[in-house]
Design an enzyme around this catalytic site. Structure first.
Site, PDB file in Angstrom:
ATOM      1  N   SER A 227       0.987  -1.211  -0.085  1.00 18.87           N
ATOM      2  CA  SER A 227       0.002   0.064   0.008  1.00 18.87           C
ATOM      3  C   SER A 227       0.839   1.243   0.049  1.00 18.87           C
ATOM      4  CB  SER A 227      -1.058   0.072   1.296  1.00 18.87           C
ATOM      5  OG  SER A 227      -1.449   1.399   1.396  1.00 18.87           O
ATOM      6  N   TYR A 240      -1.992   0.559  10.222  1.00 29.33           N
ATOM      7  CA  TYR A 240      -1.570  -0.023   9.084  1.00 29.33           C
ATOM      8  C   TYR A 240      -0.628   0.230   8.097  1.00 29.33           C
ATOM      9  CZ  TYR A 240      -3.421  -1.353   4.097  1.00 29.33           C
ATOM     10  OH  TYR A 240      -3.297  -1.950   2.880  1.00 29.33           O
TER      11      TYR A 240
END
Length: 418
Positions: A227, A240
């Site tokens: 990501s 995250y």
């Protein structure tokens, strides 16, 4: 006099040429459309004109050196010629996290291309598993795996070996991952950070290490869905993003270690897509209620419940606007598996290249504001940082000025009486 400054001048121009060349490379690789590359080429033209006006032989030398570097880079990392993609038939690929989202879409796409797919799911009786059984060919094999459980990972390895026989594993697609919370670091529980690390980093590491012998045997590929949050400081995604940052660094190191074995390691960085978890409103409502229950009362009072609620609603709004077409990611995964010269990094979806370009070449303050405007447009400050109700700073200043004027008038009247 000019000769005395020739050497420092060419050092400056050489460094400038390297910077402009690096910016152009980033622009051309970022899929930003026609305008940014045009601006980059215009800047390069201006630079070439400056070099030409100072010294023709040196300018030609820099041009030749730049062309040589470009040709070498294209030969090393450029896309493969059309028609040079490897065949999918006979190649086996393991895809993790196929219960929903990218995993389900990737397993179906690779099966349609002719791969022998091993798809891991958390629940063999779940909707994702049933959909794969209905829509895919008999080549697809479902494996029940929780990647945080080493025993289940080992059993999946044994089952895969039994099915492959003497054949190695061509591809491992590390897709399984979670985002267990969304909020400021101070408002995030330690269990949120551990949950992200357990799945996104340690779970992925466990699967990769377990299947490496099969991948080395086939001189195959490791494709990891990461990501941009692992490289860029997205607000409210610290847990995250930290797990993805650890993942990126680990696979960058692994890429160098596996190069002598002939195993290629690729990282895919998707833009915003609507996957199963991001659109699960019930899950995020439950997380929000749990956060309100577990936060210390003093901390909740300082931030304010409305501050947390606004963050949740902004996330829902952002997730609702995400792209529902997952094909840019699945197509990129297939490209990384079949390219004769796969890239180390792939941008999947619109806007990712622009984010990385701004982060790399713009001031940190500008890039941080850009991410905040792009991702979260918060309006509320924490409660203790807000102005008191009914307080108007401008009104206070005007009142002070009026009081000072009254005092001056009173002093003048006293002097007249005296």
């Amino acid at each position: 006099m000019m000769d005395d400054y020739t050497f420092p001048l060419w050092i400056y121009l050489g460094v400038l040429a390297v910077l402009v060349g690096g910016a152009m490379k980033r622009l051309l690789a970022s899929h930003l459309g026609t305008a940014p590359p045009l601006v980059a080429w215009l800047g390069a033209t201006v630079l070439a004109e400056r070099l030409w006006s100072f010294c023709l032989p040196a300018a030609l030398l820099l041009v030749l050196l730049g062309l040589a570097c470009c040709l070498y880079s294209a030969a090393r990392t450029g896309p493969a010629p059309r028609g040079a993609a490897l065949p999918a038939r006979g190649k086996a690929v393991l895809v993790t996290g196929c219960d929903s989202g990218f995993g389900t879409a990737t397993a179906k796409h690779l099966d349609n291309l002719g791969f022998e797919v091993f798809a891991t799911v958390l629940d063999l009786s779940g909707e994702g598993a049933r959909e794969l059984e209905r829509s895919c060919s008999p080549r697809l094999t479902l494996l029940q795996v929780d990647i945080t459980q080493q025993q289940q990972v080992h059993q999946a390895l044994l089952d895969t070996k039994a099915k492959l026989g003497l054949k190695g594993l061509w591809g491992l697609v590390n897709n399984a991952g979670v985002c267990v919370n969304f909020g400021d670091i101070e408002l995030s529980l330690m269990s949120n950070f551990r949950g992200c690390m357990d799945v996104n980093f340690f779970g992925t590491l466990s699967v990769t290490k377990s299947f490496l012998p099969l991948l080395r045997q086939a001189k195959g590929r490791i494709i990891t869905i990461s990501s941009p949050a692992g490289d860029l400081p997205f607000p409210c995604l610290a847990a995250y993003g930290a797990s993805k940052a650890a993942l990126n660094l680990m696979f960058n190191t692994l890429r160098n270690e596996l190069e002598p074995w002939g195993v290629k390691v690729c990282t895919i960085l998707p833009s915003s897509f609507k996957t199963g978890q991001s659109s699960n409103h019930a899950y995020w409502e439950q997380q929000h209620k749990q956060l309100l229950r577990t936060l210390p009362p003093a901390l909740l009072e300082e931030y304010g419940e409305d501050y947390l609620t606004e963050t949740k609603e902004l996330f829902h709004r952002y997730a609702s606007q995400a792209n529902t077409d997952l094909s840019p990611v699945t197509d990129t995964i297939a490209q990384a598996l079949l390219a004769t010269r796969p890239r180390s990094r792939y941008f999947a979806g619109p806007g990712v290249g622009l984010m990385y370009f701004i982060h790399s070449y713009c001031p940190l303050s500008f890039s941080s504001r850009f991410l905040q405007k792009l991702f979260l447009k918060k309006r509320l400050a924490p409660r203790v940082l807000r102005s008191p109700p009914g307080f108007n700073p401008d009104l206070g200043l005007n009142n002070n000025k009026e009081e000072e004027g009254v005092e001056v008038d009173e002093v003048e009247e006293d002097e007249e009486l005296k």
